[in-house]
Structures are given as C-alpha cells and as structure tokens.
Design a protein around this motif. Structure first.
Motif, PDB file in Angstrom:
ATOM      1  N   ALA A 177     -28.610  18.066  45.456  1.00  0.00           N
ATOM      2  CA  ALA A 177     -28.820  17.362  46.720  1.00  0.00           C
ATOM      3  C   ALA A 177     -29.462  16.003  46.480  1.00  0.00           C
ATOM      4  O   ALA A 177     -29.108  15.012  47.110  1.00  0.00           O
ATOM      5  N   PHE A 178     -30.407  15.949  45.541  1.00  0.00           N
ATOM      6  CA  PHE A 178     -31.058  14.679  45.207  1.00  0.00           C
ATOM      7  C   PHE A 178     -30.043  13.701  44.626  1.00  0.00           C
ATOM      8  O   PHE A 178     -30.003  12.532  44.993  1.00  0.00           O
ATOM      9  N   ALA A 179     -29.183  14.179  43.718  1.00  0.00           N
ATOM     10  CA  ALA A 179     -28.170  13.313  43.093  1.00  0.00           C
ATOM     11  C   ALA A 179     -27.181  12.796  44.138  1.00  0.00           C
ATOM     12  O   ALA A 179     -26.805  11.631  44.113  1.00  0.00           O
ATOM     13  N   ALA A 180     -26.793  13.657  45.077  1.00  0.00           N
ATOM     14  CA  ALA A 180     -25.852  13.228  46.116  1.00  0.00           C
ATOM     15  C   ALA A 180     -26.484  12.169  47.009  1.00  0.00           C
ATOM     16  O   ALA A 180     -25.838  11.173  47.357  1.00  0.00           O
ATOM     17  N   ALA A 181     -27.742  12.355  47.366  1.00  0.00           N
ATOM     18  CA  ALA A 181     -28.436  11.370  48.197  1.00  0.00           C
ATOM     19  C   ALA A 181     -28.605  10.055  47.452  1.00  0.00           C
ATOM     20  O   ALA A 181     -28.448   8.977  48.022  1.00  0.00           O
ATOM     21  N   SER A 182     -28.910  10.118  46.164  1.00  0.00           N
ATOM     22  CA  SER A 182     -29.065   8.902  45.356  1.00  0.00           C
ATOM     23  C   SER A 182     -27.739   8.173  45.215  1.00  0.00           C
ATOM     24  O   SER A 182     -27.684   6.949  45.251  1.00  0.00           O
ATOM     25  N   ALA A 183     -26.656   8.931  45.043  1.00  0.00           N
ATOM     26  CA  ALA A 183     -25.335   8.314  44.884  1.00  0.00           C
ATOM     27  C   ALA A 183     -24.925   7.603  46.167  1.00  0.00           C
ATOM     28  O   ALA A 183     -24.264   6.567  46.121  1.00  0.00           O
ATOM     29  N   ALA A 184     -25.330   8.134  47.315  1.00  0.00           N
ATOM     30  CA  ALA A 184     -24.982   7.506  48.582  1.00  0.00           C
ATOM     31  C   ALA A 184     -25.670   6.152  48.734  1.00  0.00           C
ATOM     32  O   ALA A 184     -25.149   5.260  49.398  1.00  0.00           O
ATOM     33  N   ASP A 185     -26.824   5.984  48.115  1.00  0.00           N
ATOM     34  CA  ASP A 185     -27.567   4.728  48.202  1.00  0.00           C
ATOM     35  C   ASP A 185     -27.150   3.719  47.145  1.00  0.00           C
ATOM     36  O   ASP A 185     -27.481   2.543  47.243  1.00  0.00           O
ATOM     37  N   ALA A 186     -26.438   4.169  46.124  1.00  0.00           N
ATOM     38  CA  ALA A 186     -26.057   3.294  45.015  1.00  0.00           C
ATOM     39  C   ALA A 186     -24.904   2.390  45.440  1.00  0.00           C
ATOM     40  O   ALA A 186     -24.032   2.795  46.209  1.00  0.00           O
ATOM     41  N   PRO A 187     -24.893   1.147  44.950  1.00  0.00           N
ATOM     42  CA  PRO A 187     -23.761   0.271  45.263  1.00  0.00           C
ATOM     43  C   PRO A 187     -22.498   0.784  44.580  1.00  0.00           C
ATOM     44  O   PRO A 187     -22.571   1.477  43.569  1.00  0.00           O
ATOM     45  N   PRO A 188     -21.330   0.465  45.130  1.00  0.00           N
ATOM     46  CA  PRO A 188     -20.090   0.914  44.498  1.00  0.00           C
ATOM     47  C   PRO A 188     -19.924   0.237  43.142  1.00  0.00           C
ATOM     48  O   PRO A 188     -20.474  -0.838  42.895  1.00  0.00           O
ATOM     49  N   PRO A 189     -19.179   0.871  42.254  1.00  0.00           N
ATOM     50  CA  PRO A 189     -18.945   0.262  40.938  1.00  0.00           C
ATOM     51  C   PRO A 189     -18.257  -1.102  41.077  1.00  0.00           C
ATOM     52  O   PRO A 189     -17.493  -1.324  42.012  1.00  0.00           O
ATOM     53  N   ALA A 190     -18.539  -1.978  40.155  1.00  0.00           N
ATOM     54  CA  ALA A 190     -17.931  -3.309  40.163  1.00  0.00           C
ATOM     55  C   ALA A 190     -16.438  -3.194  39.875  1.00  0.00           C
ATOM     56  O   ALA A 190     -16.009  -2.290  39.151  1.00  0.00           O
ATOM     57  N   PRO A 191     -15.628  -4.103  40.430  1.00  0.00           N
ATOM     58  CA  PRO A 191     -14.199  -4.104  40.110  1.00  0.00           C
ATOM     59  C   PRO A 191     -13.978  -4.303  38.607  1.00  0.00           C
ATOM     60  O   PRO A 191     -14.768  -4.960  37.936  1.00  0.00           O
ATOM     61  N   VAL A 192     -12.904  -3.734  38.103  1.00  0.00           N
ATOM     62  CA  VAL A 192     -12.563  -3.832  36.687  1.00  0.00           C
ATOM     63  C   VAL A 192     -11.424  -4.839  36.527  1.00  0.00           C
ATOM     64  O   VAL A 192     -10.392  -4.725  37.197  1.00  0.00           O
ATOM     65  N   LEU A 193     -11.618  -5.826  35.661  1.00  0.00           N
ATOM     66  CA  LEU A 193     -10.575  -6.824  35.408  1.00  0.00           C
ATOM     67  C   LEU A 193      -9.403  -6.156  34.705  1.00  0.00           C
ATOM     68  O   LEU A 193      -9.558  -5.575  33.632  1.00  0.00           O
ATOM     69  N   MET A 194      -8.228  -6.215  35.333  1.00  0.00           N
ATOM     70  CA  MET A 194      -7.028  -5.590  34.770  1.00  0.00           C
ATOM     71  C   MET A 194      -6.190  -6.588  33.985  1.00  0.00           C
ATOM     72  O   MET A 194      -5.633  -6.256  32.952  1.00  0.00           O
ATOM     73  N   SER A 195      -6.076  -7.821  34.490  1.00  0.00           N
ATOM     74  CA  SER A 195      -5.282  -8.827  33.798  1.00  0.00           C
ATOM     75  C   SER A 195      -5.619 -10.211  34.331  1.00  0.00           C
ATOM     76  O   SER A 195      -6.203 -10.353  35.397  1.00  0.00           O
ATOM     77  N   THR A 196      -5.244 -11.209  33.560  1.00  0.00           N
ATOM     78  CA  THR A 196      -5.414 -12.605  33.942  1.00  0.00           C
ATOM     79  C   THR A 196      -4.070 -13.292  33.768  1.00  0.00           C
ATOM     80  O   THR A 196      -3.458 -13.206  32.706  1.00  0.00           O
ATOM     81  N   LEU A 197      -3.615 -13.948  34.825  1.00  0.00           N
ATOM     82  CA  LEU A 197      -2.318 -14.620  34.815  1.00  0.00           C
ATOM     83  C   LEU A 197      -2.536 -16.121  34.915  1.00  0.00           C
ATOM     84  O   LEU A 197      -3.203 -16.586  35.840  1.00  0.00           O
ATOM     85  N   PRO A 198      -1.991 -16.913  33.998  1.00  0.00           N
ATOM     86  CA  PRO A 198      -2.173 -18.364  34.063  1.00  0.00           C
ATOM     87  C   PRO A 198      -1.296 -18.990  35.151  1.00  0.00           C
ATOM     88  O   PRO A 198      -0.197 -18.515  35.429  1.00  0.00           O
TER      89      PRO A 198
END
Length: 83
Positions: A8-29
C-alpha cells in the motif's frame, strides 16, 4: 496503532511520483540542418519535436512516418540553444 502494508505504501508513493521521462527513439535530420527527435512516451504513444521550427507533435496516432514527413519539409535552421 496503524499498520500500513509495504504494498500500500509503494502504491501511494508511485501515485505521487512523476511519470517516467520520454525515451528518445530516433533522430531524423532536416534539409536545413535541424533534427526531428522522435520519443516514446510513458503511455506508449509517440511524440516528436523539431529543433528547427520548434514544432512539437503528440497524438495517439502519431507515427515515425509523420516525423519523417516533417523532417523532409521543414526548412528552418536549428535554433540556438538557450544559455
């Protein structure tokens, strides 16, 4: 006395945590020397950002093809980095 389970503590803590940062998949020139960065977001969707014109695109339907089309047509040079 109050007892809180670790789960229950972990679930409550996860709800307060910011979402993970986006992951760079590719770069197009682009033709003008800028880049279109394609990211996988925490919800599984894709987003893109152009370092030339600054366009940011996000939708559940965005695809790598959308980013490739923007890279092919954007003629703005890379914007200077903020100091």
């Amino acid at each position: 006395m109050t007892v809180t389970s670790i789960a229950a503590f972990a679930a409550a803590s996860a709800a307060d945590a910011p979402p993970p940062a986006p992951v760079l998949m590719s770069t197009l020139p682009t033709g003008a020397g800028a880049d279109v960065h394609v990211y996988r977001d925490s919800d599984g969707s894709l987003s893109s950002e152009c370092t030339g014109c600054g366009e940011y695109a996000w939708t559940l339907r965005i695809s790598r093809g959308f980013a490739q089309e923007h890279a092919a047509t954007c003629l703005r040079r890379p914007r200077p980095l903020a100091a």
